[in-house]
Design an enzyme around this catalytic site. Structure first.
Site, PDB file in Angstrom:
ATOM      1  N   ASP A 203       0.815  -1.220   0.000  1.00 44.51           N
ATOM      2  CA  ASP A 203       0.000   0.000   0.000  1.00 44.51           C
ATOM      3  C   ASP A 203       0.847   1.268   0.000  1.00 44.51           C
ATOM      4  OD1 ASP A 203       0.727  -0.478   2.606  1.00 44.51           O
ATOM      5  OD2 ASP A 203      -1.270  -0.286   3.445  1.00 44.51           O
TER       6      ASP A 203
HETATM    7  C1  LAN Z   1       3.644  -0.767  10.136  1.00 47.96           C
HETATM    8  C2  LAN Z   1       3.383   0.635   9.804  1.00 47.96           C
HETATM    9  C3  LAN Z   1       2.731   0.883   8.498  1.00 47.96           C
HETATM   10  C4  LAN Z   1       1.826  -0.233   8.077  1.00 47.96           C
HETATM   11  C5  LAN Z   1       0.855   0.144   6.939  1.00 47.96           C
HETATM   12  C6  LAN Z   1       1.530   0.709   5.713  1.00 47.96           C
HETATM   13  C7  LAN Z   1      -0.109   1.210   7.451  1.00 47.96           C
HETATM   14  C8  LAN Z   1       0.043  -1.087   6.577  1.00 47.96           C
HETATM   15  O1  LAN Z   1      -0.967  -0.782   5.663  1.00 47.96           O
HETATM   16  C9  LAN Z   1       0.926  -2.238   6.189  1.00 47.96           C
HETATM   17  C10 LAN Z   1       1.857  -2.628   7.347  1.00 47.96           C
HETATM   18  C11 LAN Z   1       2.718  -1.480   7.877  1.00 47.96           C
HETATM   19  C12 LAN Z   1       3.873  -1.260   6.934  1.00 47.96           C
HETATM   20  C13 LAN Z   1       3.334  -1.784   9.242  1.00 47.96           C
HETATM   21  C14 LAN Z   1       3.721  -3.170   9.591  1.00 47.96           C
HETATM   22  C15 LAN Z   1       4.150  -3.436  11.031  1.00 47.96           C
HETATM   23  C16 LAN Z   1       4.929  -2.277  11.649  1.00 47.96           C
HETATM   24  C17 LAN Z   1       6.197  -2.084  10.869  1.00 47.96           C
HETATM   25  C18 LAN Z   1       4.038  -1.030  11.559  1.00 47.96           C
HETATM   26  C19 LAN Z   1       2.731  -1.132  12.301  1.00 47.96           C
HETATM   27  C20 LAN Z   1       4.860  -0.033  12.335  1.00 47.96           C
HETATM   28  C21 LAN Z   1       5.492  -0.858  13.491  1.00 47.96           C
HETATM   29  C22 LAN Z   1       5.266  -2.335  13.145  1.00 47.96           C
HETATM   30  C23 LAN Z   1       6.444  -3.221  13.588  1.00 47.96           C
HETATM   31  C24 LAN Z   1       6.079  -4.682  13.390  1.00 47.96           C
HETATM   32  C25 LAN Z   1       6.784  -2.924  15.028  1.00 47.96           C
HETATM   33  C26 LAN Z   1       7.785  -3.830  15.632  1.00 47.96           C
HETATM   34  C27 LAN Z   1       7.139  -4.931  16.310  1.00 47.96           C
HETATM   35  C28 LAN Z   1       7.261  -6.217  15.991  1.00 47.96           C
HETATM   36  C29 LAN Z   1       6.172  -7.126  16.357  1.00 47.96           C
HETATM   37  C30 LAN Z   1       8.428  -6.776  15.293  1.00 47.96           C
END
Ligand code: LAN
Length: 731
Positions: free
Chosen positions: A457
């Site tokens: 996305d």
């Molecule tokens: C994010 C942030 C953005 C998010 C969107 C783009 C909004 C979504 O549509 C797809 C997934 C994604 C990229 C995403 C995946 C997981 C993330 C990276 C996070 C929520 C920000 C932090 C999170 C990450 C996994 C945090 C670390 C924790 C772990 C469990 C490893």
């Protein structure tokens, strides 16, 4: 040496007042959108590098902007909003911002740095302590999984440890109160596995009390269904360095602080704890995804293996995982995929490469990209920022509302396009298939090009923004060539799953039953990629807009992809009419995107039962004041839970959804507009309300820039929408 890096600090009881001089902090924005905070020591330095609006806004200092003329129409309110928000645009064209929320990341940063012998600057250390003081729950003094969550053992024990390492004395009232909560919750033995891991690294928990995470999994042939390359990328990138550090049973050398923490964290004498019994001990307040019997059985087998590992095999496995760690570091310039793997990779490189090396130095530097100074102190962010995500929404909002055409905004949009140009990933990763990576040529990432991961996305939103800015704004140059847009489309087309849906970073690679092996206890649905309505809708909308401008490029593929994606979207609509959001809270978020997609496919309230059902669902949730308000609990429980208050951002999502659907009655939209306008401040901004985002079902995350992008977008759109409706009804 550690004693020198982490000398005890005497800090006030309350974190209300800054512990440092806030007029000396500056946000440095460079290298394609990197964010790092710097404290200027001398007046001379301050004169040379004056504080700007961005520094002031994000640290809670007043910008002293004059009141704007009171808005009398939604468009005027949107314009006022952007007049304010433009002050927060960086010189390179993007909007920097905080990306806090999770409270389980700090311990990794602090324990990892401590174990690797890396310090923090004194001012950082002070503001880090202050942040934790300010975020402690007023009642019990503990911390949760995220800033709005209830106190857990994970949050409380681990952040307590962080505070102690950072230099807070055990007698400080904040420490005393937090410790009481740790004990009330049964002590640190009840921490979930990711908490146990960091405690073991610090040598205040024994590895015997940790379920095995053998690196040997990486030696299995790739076709086995549970091979880790098939796991969700965040989970595997955490487990790679975790298994390395577990494999070598890394632990810090004992010192006075460690000996003291062993006494502070538990309800019984440390040396009398029977560790093997603690492996599956997870406090009830922490537990979200309990172990399955399959996982318990696997752990039993692996425990037997751990008692008789084959040295040659372990060595080979360690070499394999180390290699993967190096690939990841080199692919991301030491940012790594995310904040958890960042600190684990750093520690592995410390263990193998050692201090004093360039690798060590680079890892130390890039820690700062995850640290953000807010009004309450210095926090650790969920990623190295949300740069692309934020610029994507605000630029689309400006174009769709016509604000992009206004002469005052031209320069700002030109700068934004310049940033999008620089942010596009032009090549596949350096270590590509060898590191099990998805293609990235032409993609946009969530944060910066340096981090370098495509997200379906994010590529979709990046592509849409560029198409809008290059085609719909007069006077912008076409800086991104057609070929580069085609690359982005190729990447998107490569990411569709058989069911038509889109996942986040990669194709779904593993079977769903891998979820039975989810050992993280605090998160849900983390073992494999899943398809998400949000990711799917971004792709539908971006490809739909793309083909309007480039009708001849891979037309058949694009047509097929969109059709299948829309089918998927219909399949995952909930019986009540909404879509469950996985990355924003919650139904309002996903339903907005879904209805935008369906509208692009010609489905509206008037001709589609699905859209009508969705609108009726949303309307049934609109509150008296005209707003919508979903609690974060909605994400945990996957059913609508009302928030105490209506939320500006969610109200915008719901109102946008109704407008995409061409909902024929003005009243609900008018009421939403009124509410959002009533909450706008005289300078054009909106105050921060409840947390907006989520991941892994159970952890919330802040998107503070949403209160600008979606408000401006909704108000501007509603202006024309309502005018049009009224004109048509007049006829
Ligand atoms: C994010 C942030 C953005 C998010 C969107 C783009 C909004 C979504 O549509 C797809 C997934 C994604 C990229 C995403 C995946 C997981 C993330 C990276 C996070 C929520 C920000 C932090 C999170 C990450 C996994 C945090 C670390 C924790 C772990 C469990 C490893």
């Amino acid at each position: 040496q550690l004693a020198k890096l982490y000398s005890p600090l005497d800090v006030p009881e309350s974190g209300k007042e800054p512990f440092t001089d806030f007029s000396r902090w500056r946000l440095l924005v460079n290298d394609g959108g990197r964010h790092t905070w710097h404290y200027l020591k001398t007046d001379e330095e301050c004169d040379k590098w004056p504080q700007n609006h961005i520094d002031k806004y994000w640290t809670g200092q007043s910008l002293n902007l004059p009141d704007l003329p009171t808005a009398t129409t939604p468009l005027e309110a949107a314009r006022n909003g952007y007049t304010f928000y433009k002050h927060l645009q960086s010189h390179d064209g993007h909007w920097a911002g905080e990306y806090g929320g999770p409270m389980f990341l700090y311990p990794g940063l602090v324990i990892g740095s401590y174990a690797a012998g890396m310090g923090f600057k004194e001012e950082e250390r002070l503001e880090m302590i202050r942040y934790l003081i300010n975020r402690a729950h007023p009642e019990d003094g503990g911390w949760g999984l995220h800033i709005e969550g209830h106190s857990t053992v994970f949050g409380t024990a681990l952040n307590y440890v962080a505070l102690r390492i950072l230099g807070m004395s055990a007698e400080h009232p904040v420490a005393v109160k937090a410790r009481a909560t740790i004990h009330r919750l049964g002590g640190a033995t009840g921490a979930p596995s990711w908490g146990k891991f960091w405690l073991a690294i610090l040598n205040v928990y024994e590895w015997e009390g940790f379920n095995p995470v053998p690196p040997e999994l990486w030696l299995f042939p790739e076709w086995v269904p549970f091979h880790p390359h098939k796991w969700w990328i965040h989970t595997r990138n955490v487990y790679i360095p975790m298994s390395y550090l577990y494999g070598i049973r890394f632990k810090m050398e004992e010192n006075d602080l460690i000996r003291s923490l062993r006494q502070e964290l538990y309800t019984t004498d440390y040396h009398r704890i029977y560790w093997p019994a603690q492996r599956n001990n997870v406090a009830a307040v922490d537990l979200y995804s309990p172990h399955t019997l399959v996982l318990d059985a696997m752990n039993t087998v692996l425990s037997i293996y751990e008692s008789c590992t084959i040295p040659a095999l372990r060595k080979a496995a360690l070499e394999r995982t180390y290699k993967l760690i190096v690939y990841e570091d080199e692919n991301t310039e030491y940012q790594t995929l995310g904040p958890v793997s960042k600190m684990m990779n750093l520690l592995c490189r410390f263990a193998v490469d050692g201090p004093g090396t360039e690798v060590y130095h680079q890892h130390a530097i890039k820690r700062a990209d995850f640290m953000w100074l807010g009004a309450e102190g210095m926090m650790m962010c969920g990623t190295n920022g949300s740069q692309l995500w934020d610029i994507g929404f605000i630029t689309q909002a400006l174009v769709e509302t016509g604000l992009a055409k206004e002469p005052d905004n031209k320069e700002s949009l030109k700068m934004a396009l310049g940033w999008l140009d620089a942010c596009q990933i032009r090549e596949n990763p350096k270590h590509f298939q060898t590191a099990y990576r998805q293609r990235t040529k032409g993609a946009w990432p969530f944060s910066t090009k340096e981090q370098g991961y495509t997200v379906s996305d994010c590529t979709g939103e990046g592509l849409k923004s560029v198409l809008y800015l290059q085609n719909q704004v007069e006077g912008t140059e076409k800086v991104i060539s057609d070929d580069r847009l085609f690359d982005a489309v190729d990447t998107l087309l490569s990411m569709q799953n058989d069911n038509g849906g889109y996942a986040s970073y990669e194709l779904v690679r593993g079977p769903k039953w891998l979820e039975w092996l989810n050992a993280a206890e605090v998160f849900g649905d983390i073992m494999t990629e899943f398809c998400y309505p949000e990711c799917t809708t971004s792709v539908i909308t971006s490809l739909s807009i793309f083909r309007k401008h480039h009708p001849n490029y891979r037309a058949a593929d694009i047509g097929r992809t969109i059709t299948k994606a829309i089918q998927y979207l219909h399949q995952v609509q909930q019986p009540e009419g909404g879509w469950v959001g996985s990355w924003g809270i919650c139904f309002t978020y996903a339903t907005q995107f879904a209805l935008e997609s369906l509208a692009l496919g010609g489905e509206y309230y008037g001709n589609s039962p699905a859209v009508r059902r969705a609108c009726d669902f949303l309307l049934s949730k609109q509150r008296e004041d005209g707003g919508w308000g979903e609690s974060y609990k909605t994400c945990e429980l996957r059913r609508w839970v009302e928030h105490e208050n209506t939320q500006v951002v969610q109200t915008c999502w719901a109102a946008m959804a109704l407008m995409y659907a061409k909902y024929p009655h003005a009243e609900p939209i008018e009421k939403a507009v009124k509410l959002v306008m009533s909450r706008q401040l005289p300078d054009g901004s909106w105050p921060q309300e409840a947390i907006e985002g989520v991941f892994n079902k159970n952890c919330m995350i802040s998107y503070p820039n949403f209160k600008f992008s979606f408000t401006i977008w909704m108000l501007g759109k509603a202006h024309y929408y309502l005018k049009d409706l009224i004109a048509r009804q007049g006829k």
